[in-house]
Design a protein around this motif. Structure first.
Motif, PDB file in Angstrom:
ATOM      1  N   ARG A 259      14.312  -9.338  15.539  1.00  0.00           N
ATOM      2  CA  ARG A 259      14.980  -9.314  14.226  1.00  0.00           C
ATOM      3  C   ARG A 259      14.345 -10.344  13.304  1.00  0.00           C
ATOM      4  N   VAL A 260      14.161 -11.563  13.811  1.00  0.00           N
ATOM      5  CA  VAL A 260      13.541 -12.628  13.011  1.00  0.00           C
ATOM      6  C   VAL A 260      12.101 -12.258  12.681  1.00  0.00           C
ATOM      7  N   ALA A 261      11.369 -11.765  13.661  1.00  0.00           N
ATOM      8  CA  ALA A 261       9.972 -11.391  13.441  1.00  0.00           C
ATOM      9  C   ALA A 261       9.849 -10.265  12.415  1.00  0.00           C
ATOM     10  N   ALA A 262      10.762  -9.307  12.447  1.00  0.00           N
ATOM     11  CA  ALA A 262      10.720  -8.198  11.495  1.00  0.00           C
ATOM     12  C   ALA A 262      10.940  -8.694  10.067  1.00  0.00           C
ATOM     13  N   VAL A 263      11.859  -9.629   9.890  1.00  0.00           N
ATOM     14  CA  VAL A 263      12.093 -10.188   8.554  1.00  0.00           C
ATOM     15  C   VAL A 263      10.867 -10.977   8.092  1.00  0.00           C
ATOM     16  N   LEU A 264      10.286 -11.761   8.984  1.00  0.00           N
ATOM     17  CA  LEU A 264       9.082 -12.523   8.628  1.00  0.00           C
ATOM     18  C   LEU A 264       7.915 -11.596   8.299  1.00  0.00           C
ATOM     19  N   LEU A 265       7.757 -10.533   9.085  1.00  0.00           N
ATOM     20  CA  LEU A 265       6.691  -9.565   8.800  1.00  0.00           C
ATOM     21  C   LEU A 265       6.923  -8.857   7.473  1.00  0.00           C
ATOM     22  N   ALA A 266       8.175  -8.536   7.162  1.00  0.00           N
ATOM     23  CA  ALA A 266       8.490  -7.904   5.881  1.00  0.00           C
ATOM     24  C   ALA A 266       8.167  -8.850   4.726  1.00  0.00           C
ATOM     25  N   ALA A 267       8.509 -10.121   4.885  1.00  0.00           N
ATOM     26  CA  ALA A 267       8.197 -11.106   3.838  1.00  0.00           C
ATOM     27  C   ALA A 267       6.680 -11.245   3.670  1.00  0.00           C
ATOM     28  N   TRP A 268       5.964 -11.266   4.797  1.00  0.00           N
ATOM     29  CA  TRP A 268       4.502 -11.363   4.742  1.00  0.00           C
ATOM     30  C   TRP A 268       3.898 -10.119   4.070  1.00  0.00           C
ATOM     31  N   ALA A 269       4.403  -8.941   4.415  1.00  0.00           N
ATOM     32  CA  ALA A 269       3.895  -7.705   3.811  1.00  0.00           C
ATOM     33  C   ALA A 269       4.174  -7.685   2.313  1.00  0.00           C
ATOM     34  N   LEU A 270       5.350  -8.145   1.917  1.00  0.00           N
ATOM     35  CA  LEU A 270       5.687  -8.182   0.494  1.00  0.00           C
ATOM     36  C   LEU A 270       4.788  -9.162  -0.252  1.00  0.00           C
ATOM     37  N   ALA A 271       4.642 -10.376   0.278  1.00  0.00           N
ATOM     38  CA  ALA A 271       3.822 -11.391  -0.391  1.00  0.00           C
ATOM     39  C   ALA A 271       2.355 -10.958  -0.457  1.00  0.00           C
ATOM     40  N   SER A 272       1.819 -10.465   0.646  1.00  0.00           N
ATOM     41  CA  SER A 272       0.417 -10.053   0.632  1.00  0.00           C
ATOM     42  C   SER A 272       0.214  -8.799  -0.213  1.00  0.00           C
ATOM     43  N   GLY A 273       1.219  -7.928  -0.269  1.00  0.00           N
ATOM     44  CA  GLY A 273       1.131  -6.747  -1.136  1.00  0.00           C
ATOM     45  C   GLY A 273       1.116  -7.117  -2.605  1.00  0.00           C
TER      46      GLY A 273
ATOM     47  N   LEU B 114      -2.056  -1.100   0.429  1.00  0.00           N
ATOM     48  CA  LEU B 114      -0.925  -1.291  -0.482  1.00  0.00           C
ATOM     49  C   LEU B 114       0.203  -0.314  -0.165  1.00  0.00           C
ATOM     50  N   GLY B 115      -0.145   0.927   0.137  1.00  0.00           N
ATOM     51  CA  GLY B 115       0.873   1.915   0.494  1.00  0.00           C
ATOM     52  C   GLY B 115       1.572   1.580   1.803  1.00  0.00           C
ATOM     53  N   MET B 116       0.803   1.119   2.787  1.00  0.00           N
ATOM     54  CA  MET B 116       1.408   0.747   4.081  1.00  0.00           C
ATOM     55  C   MET B 116       2.328  -0.448   3.923  1.00  0.00           C
ATOM     56  N   LYS B 117       1.963  -1.392   3.087  1.00  0.00           N
ATOM     57  CA  LYS B 117       2.812  -2.553   2.846  1.00  0.00           C
ATOM     58  C   LYS B 117       4.098  -2.126   2.136  1.00  0.00           C
ATOM     59  N   ALA B 118       3.975  -1.198   1.197  1.00  0.00           N
ATOM     60  CA  ALA B 118       5.161  -0.724   0.479  1.00  0.00           C
ATOM     61  C   ALA B 118       6.130  -0.003   1.414  1.00  0.00           C
TER      62      ALA B 118
ATOM     63  N   ALA C 200       6.157  -0.561   4.803  1.00  0.00           N
ATOM     64  CA  ALA C 200       6.526  -1.490   5.880  1.00  0.00           C
ATOM     65  C   ALA C 200       7.701  -2.385   5.517  1.00  0.00           C
ATOM     66  N   VAL C 201       7.780  -2.840   4.280  1.00  0.00           N
ATOM     67  CA  VAL C 201       8.841  -3.788   3.908  1.00  0.00           C
ATOM     68  C   VAL C 201      10.230  -3.209   4.148  1.00  0.00           C
ATOM     69  N   PRO C 202      10.579  -2.058   3.587  1.00  0.00           N
ATOM     70  CA  PRO C 202      11.937  -1.551   3.851  1.00  0.00           C
ATOM     71  C   PRO C 202      12.151  -1.133   5.302  1.00  0.00           C
ATOM     72  N   VAL C 203      11.121  -0.627   5.962  1.00  0.00           N
ATOM     73  CA  VAL C 203      11.273  -0.206   7.357  1.00  0.00           C
ATOM     74  C   VAL C 203      11.531  -1.416   8.255  1.00  0.00           C
ATOM     75  N   LEU C 204      10.798  -2.498   8.046  1.00  0.00           N
ATOM     76  CA  LEU C 204      11.001  -3.705   8.853  1.00  0.00           C
ATOM     77  C   LEU C 204      12.367  -4.338   8.584  1.00  0.00           C
ATOM     78  N   LEU C 205      12.783  -4.344   7.324  1.00  0.00           N
ATOM     79  CA  LEU C 205      14.114  -4.879   7.015  1.00  0.00           C
ATOM     80  C   LEU C 205      15.207  -4.006   7.617  1.00  0.00           C
TER      81      LEU C 205
END
Length: 175
Positions: A99-113, A145-149, A151-156
């Motif tokens: 759960r924690v890792a998914a939120v961190l990955l979502a934040a990373w995907a959003l920031a890098s996107g 960019l599409g994968m990051k878009a 990934a964010v909602p899916v990971l959250l």
């Protein structure tokens, strides 16, 4: 008789296809693919690093930074693989950690996107038509960019779903 029909039509708890399991498997597969890519890139960088003398201040530091990033990404990919395997095996420790890792990955995907989108926007003047920009960009940028878009909602969603009581009840505590 209607009671019997109702009982037969129900799926027993814990059976059937659960979206959080599918997303966990996909995350495991993406982490494994990423790990292989980091290993390949790291070995190529290592080979290139061996070509330059140790005193070269132009190339060696940049190659060492690349190698450090590859090692860090490989470590993160390995941790994600372990967490996903733990969730697939329904270990309670892995559920909360993923759960924690998914939120961190979502934040990373959003920031890098956002950084990727702003870097792409800087390459082209503001009056350039969107179709021209898309036509000139390499497909890998658009794919990233599409994968990051996505990934964010899916990971959250995965982080949220793993915290739900019905999912939490399916995990075993350590004895």
């Amino acid at each position: 008789m209607p009671l019997l029909v109702r009982a037969e039509g129900r799926v027993a708890p814990g059976r059937g296809l659960a979206g959080w399991r599918v997303v966990t498997w996909l995350l495991l597969l993406f982490a494994a693919i990423g790990g292989v890519q980091y290993i390949n890139h790291g070995s190529a960088v290592w080979g290139e690093l061996q070509r330059w003398p140790a005193g070269d201040t132009d190339h060696v530091p940049a190659l060492q930074r690349m190698l450090a990033w590859d090692a860090a990404y490989l470590l993160v990919a390995f941790v994600i693989i372990v967490l996903c395997a733990g969730v697939i095996l329904r270990q309670a420790w892995a559920r909360s950690a993923l759960r924690v890792a998914a939120v961190l990955l979502a934040a990373w995907a959003l920031a890098s996107g956002v950084l990727l989108a702003s870097a792409m926007r800087a390459l082209f003047p503001a009056d350039t038509a969107v179709s021209l920009v898309v036509a000139q960009l390499p497909h890998s940028y658009l794919l990233a960019l599409g994968m990051k878009a996505v990934a964010v909602p899916v990971l959250l969603w995965l982080a949220w779903r793993l915290g739900r009581p019905d999912v939490r009840a399916r995990f075993m505590r350590r004895r």
